[in-house]
Enzyme design. Structure first.
Site, short mmCIF file in Angstrom:
data_model
loop_
_atom_site.label_atom_id
_atom_site.label_comp_id
_atom_site.label_asym_id
_atom_site.label_seq_id
_atom_site.Cartn_x
_atom_site.Cartn_y
_atom_site.Cartn_z
N GLY A 216 0.83 -1.20 0.00
CA GLY A 216 0.00 0.00 0.00
C GLY A 216 0.86 1.24 0.00
N GLY B 180 -0.42 4.33 0.23
CA GLY B 180 -1.23 5.44 0.74
C GLY B 180 -0.44 6.16 1.82
N GLY C 43 -0.11 5.54 5.10
CA GLY C 43 0.66 4.69 6.00
C GLY C 43 1.87 4.08 5.30
N GLU D 128 -18.46 17.68 3.75
CA GLU D 128 -17.67 18.43 2.77
C GLU D 128 -18.24 18.24 1.37
OE1 GLU D 128 -13.52 17.36 3.44
OE2 GLU D 128 -13.34 18.98 4.89
N ASP E 158 -5.67 2.79 8.20
CA ASP E 158 -7.08 2.43 8.39
C ASP E 158 -7.26 0.96 8.76
OD1 ASP E 158 -7.75 4.97 7.74
OD2 ASP E 158 -8.89 4.49 5.93
C1 LIG Z 1 -13.02 10.78 0.62
C2 LIG Z 1 -12.12 10.72 1.81
C3 LIG Z 1 -11.83 11.89 2.50
C4 LIG Z 1 -10.99 11.86 3.61
N1 LIG Z 1 -10.71 13.04 4.25
C5 LIG Z 1 -9.82 13.03 5.27
C6 LIG Z 1 -9.42 14.25 5.87
O1 LIG Z 1 -9.91 15.33 5.51
N2 LIG Z 1 -8.50 14.20 6.87
C7 LIG Z 1 -7.95 13.00 7.28
O2 LIG Z 1 -7.08 13.01 8.15
N3 LIG Z 1 -8.32 11.84 6.73
C8 LIG Z 1 -9.23 11.82 5.72
N4 LIG Z 1 -9.60 10.64 5.15
C9 LIG Z 1 -9.10 9.38 5.71
C10 LIG Z 1 -7.68 9.12 5.25
O3 LIG Z 1 -7.56 9.36 3.87
C11 LIG Z 1 -7.31 7.69 5.60
O4 LIG Z 1 -7.43 7.52 6.99
C12 LIG Z 1 -5.90 7.37 5.14
O5 LIG Z 1 -5.81 7.47 3.74
C13 LIG Z 1 -5.51 5.98 5.60
O6 LIG Z 1 -4.23 5.70 5.11
P1 LIG Z 1 -3.85 4.20 4.70
O7 LIG Z 1 -2.42 4.23 4.30
O8 LIG Z 1 -4.29 3.27 5.74
O9 LIG Z 1 -4.78 3.89 3.45
P2 LIG Z 1 -4.83 4.59 2.01
O10 LIG Z 1 -4.30 5.96 2.07
O11 LIG Z 1 -6.22 4.39 1.55
O12 LIG Z 1 -3.84 3.70 1.14
C14 LIG Z 1 -4.08 2.34 0.89
C15 LIG Z 1 -3.33 1.98 -0.38
O13 LIG Z 1 -3.39 0.56 -0.57
C16 LIG Z 1 -3.63 0.28 -1.92
N5 LIG Z 1 -4.28 -1.03 -1.99
C17 LIG Z 1 -5.38 -1.44 -1.30
N6 LIG Z 1 -5.63 -2.74 -1.55
C18 LIG Z 1 -4.70 -3.16 -2.42
C19 LIG Z 1 -4.40 -4.42 -3.03
N7 LIG Z 1 -5.13 -5.52 -2.80
N8 LIG Z 1 -3.35 -4.51 -3.87
C20 LIG Z 1 -2.57 -3.42 -4.11
N9 LIG Z 1 -2.78 -2.22 -3.54
C21 LIG Z 1 -3.82 -2.09 -2.70
C22 LIG Z 1 -4.52 1.41 -2.41
O14 LIG Z 1 -4.42 1.59 -3.82
C23 LIG Z 1 -3.95 2.61 -1.63
O15 LIG Z 1 -2.96 3.29 -2.36
C24 LIG Z 1 -10.44 10.64 4.04
C25 LIG Z 1 -10.73 9.47 3.34
C26 LIG Z 1 -11.56 9.51 2.24
C27 LIG Z 1 -11.86 8.24 1.49
#
Ligand SMILES: Cc1cc2nc3c(=O)[nH]c(=O)nc-3n(C[C@H](O)[C@H](O)[C@H](O)COP(=O)(O)OP(=O)(O)OC[C@H]3O[C@@H](n4cnc5c(N)ncnc54)[C@H](O)[C@@H]3O)c2cc1C
Length: 423
Positions: free
Chosen positions: A15, A17, A19, A174, A304
């Site tokens: 991932g 994203g 994290g 929003e 997340d």
């Molecule tokens: C519309 C929206 C608005 C938001 N607004 C806010 C805000 O204003 N402030 C705030 O703090 N937080 C906000 N959030 C929450 C925040 O974006 C998340 O908490 C954060 O992105 C979590 O980070 P992460 O690294 O866990 O997941 P993500 O950032 O979602 O990254 C996960 C990554 O894993 C990849 N992935 C998933 N499954 C697979 C797979 N099987 N194979 C290959 N790749 C995969 C995805 O492509 C992605 O790039 C918002 C979320 C959304 C959806």
């Protein structure tokens, strides 16, 4: 895929994203080999995703190529591909048609929409979780206006012109504000034959407040502000069924709509269960204080997907938590590989800010709360400065300026084909 033979610990980060990317960036500074994997070759700045759907900013403004980031780090290799399995016993990950060996694993796969079993929601509601979702929703909304301008049947027109958002958390609020401004601003000039008194933006919330996690004064401000923008805010209203042409509420009321946006909750991807990773509440993976998965000290779960706790409360599913956890997991892997104990994680809450629309936002940070223009300016500054890359900041600033000064949303484009645009 060529094997690496440096003899250094191999860390696979799943991932890119918030994290995963922050974990990889931290690991890059140490003597480890890192494989970073994502199904997309870009990182998405999700906090501005709703502005893609509201035709406010261009997709290119909120995504950034992962390779532009990792090319600065000789020990980080990026693989674009779907993660299809994890075999912890054999210490390997299947991704993008390859098998990656692991000494340590950082799981940062984010979350998927949680439809809470509401019949029809998965089939008919629009999630807002990925760039594809944002573009599909923009296409769909604009297509409803294209159809409505030639529609003579009033009941069909009503369905076309009713936009229903389920869930009044930050994303729902929003998006409701941004959609209301799109409708009452640029679209009024675009669709001169539509009577805009027929257009409805409805925000449904099962609890008795919007932004329920914020102090009451802020949530009341947001509710009143949305209502002053002609958003029909309905509190204490749960959805029981969704189909292609209507939403049914728990009290039996049915109202016609062809557009339902689901912003009501997230969960860990259920596919993880088939990979042997036990999921707890909300599909998240339970971790210990050091962010290591129970029974698997070589696996760290962040963002997340992680059910981490600080002072007895689950860490929120927000970008700062993912960033802080990613960074801590990386540092703990470095400690662990050097024979030291990993350190516990403590979430530092930077506060919450939500914009409602032009000149209106709420901010709750460091024990203080404020609303209105100062909160809105702070929201703008924080979001611009958190975007990755100068070009992205410039793109978004230009789009915002066009919107603010000229009431112009330049991205009112129906581009790619999407699953629900036709008909
Ligand atoms: C519309 C929206 C608005 C938001 N607004 C806010 C805000 O204003 N402030 C705030 O703090 N937080 C906000 N959030 C929450 C925040 O974006 C998340 O908490 C954060 O992105 C979590 O980070 P992460 O690294 O866990 O997941 P993500 O950032 O979602 O990254 C996960 C990554 O894993 C990849 N992935 C998933 N499954 C697979 C797979 N099987 N194979 C290959 N790749 C995969 C995805 O492509 C992605 O790039 C918002 C979320 C959304 C959806």
């Amino acid at each position: 895929m060529t094997a690496r033979s440096s003899g250094r610990p191999r860390v696979v980060v799943l991932g890119a994203g918030f994290g995963g990317l922050w974990a990889a960036r931290e690991l890059a500074r140490h003597a480890v080999d890192v494989d970073l994997v994502d199904r997309n070759n870009y990182h998405t700045f999700l906090p501005l995703l709703y502005q893609i759907a509201a035709a406010e900013v261009e997709p290119e403004g909120i995504v950034y190529p992962v390779r532009s980031i990792v090319r600065k780090f000789p020990n980080v290799r990026f693989t674009m591909g779907e993660v299809t399995g994890i075999d912890l016993a054999a210490r390997k990950v299947s991704a993008g048609g390859s098998e990656l060996p692991i000494d340590y694993l950082v799981l940062a796969l984010g979350s998927v929409s949680n439809f809470f079993g509401v019949p029809g929601a998965a089939e008919h509601a629009f999630p807002l979780k990925t760039m594809d979702d944002g573009i599909a929703l923009r296409n769909h909304i604009l297509s409803r206006f294209e159809q409505a301008q030639n529609e003579r049947d009033p009941s069909k027109r009503q369905r076309l012109l009713t936009f229903t958002i389920v869930g009044a958390g930050p994303t729902g609020v929003e998006f409701a504000g941004a959609l209301a401004e799109l409708v009452r601003g640029p679209l009024v000039s675009d669709y001169r034959s539509i009577d805009f008194r027929e257009v409805r933006v409805v925000l449904l919330e099962a609890k008795d407040a919007v932004l329920g996690m914020l102090p009451r004064r802020l949530s009341d401000y947001a509710r009143d502000r949305l209502r002053s923008m002609n958003v029909d805010v309905r509190l204490g209203t749960a959805v029981s069924r969704i189909d292609a042409e209507s939403v049914t509420l728990l009290d039996g009321a049915v109202f016609p709509t062809e557009t339902v946006i689901w912003s009501s909750g997230v969960s860990g991807d259920p596919v993880l269960r088939s990979w042997g990773l036990p999921q707890a509440g909300g599909g998240r993976i339970t971790v210990g204080p050091t962010l290591q998965a129970k029974g698997h000290p070589e696996v760290y779960v962040v963002g997340d997907l992680s059910l981490a706790e600080t002072a007895g409360a689950a860490d929120p599913q927000v970008a700062p938590a993912a960033i802080q956890q990613g960074t801590t997991a990386a540092r703990n892997i470095v400690r662990q590989s050097a024979g030291m104990e990993p350190l516990p994680f403590r979430y530092k809450d930077p506060g919450t800010m939500v914009t409602i629309g032009r000149n209106a936002a709420v901010v709750h940070m460091l024990g203080r709360s404020f609303t209105g223009f100062p909160a809105w300016v702070l929201w703008l500054v924080v979001h611009i400065s958190n975007l990755i890359g100068f070009r992205n900041r410039l793109f978004v600033l230009v789009d915002w300026a066009m919107d603010y000064f000229f009431y112009e949303r330049a991205v009112r484009l129906i581009l790619a084909s999407c699953r629900k645009c036709a008909s």
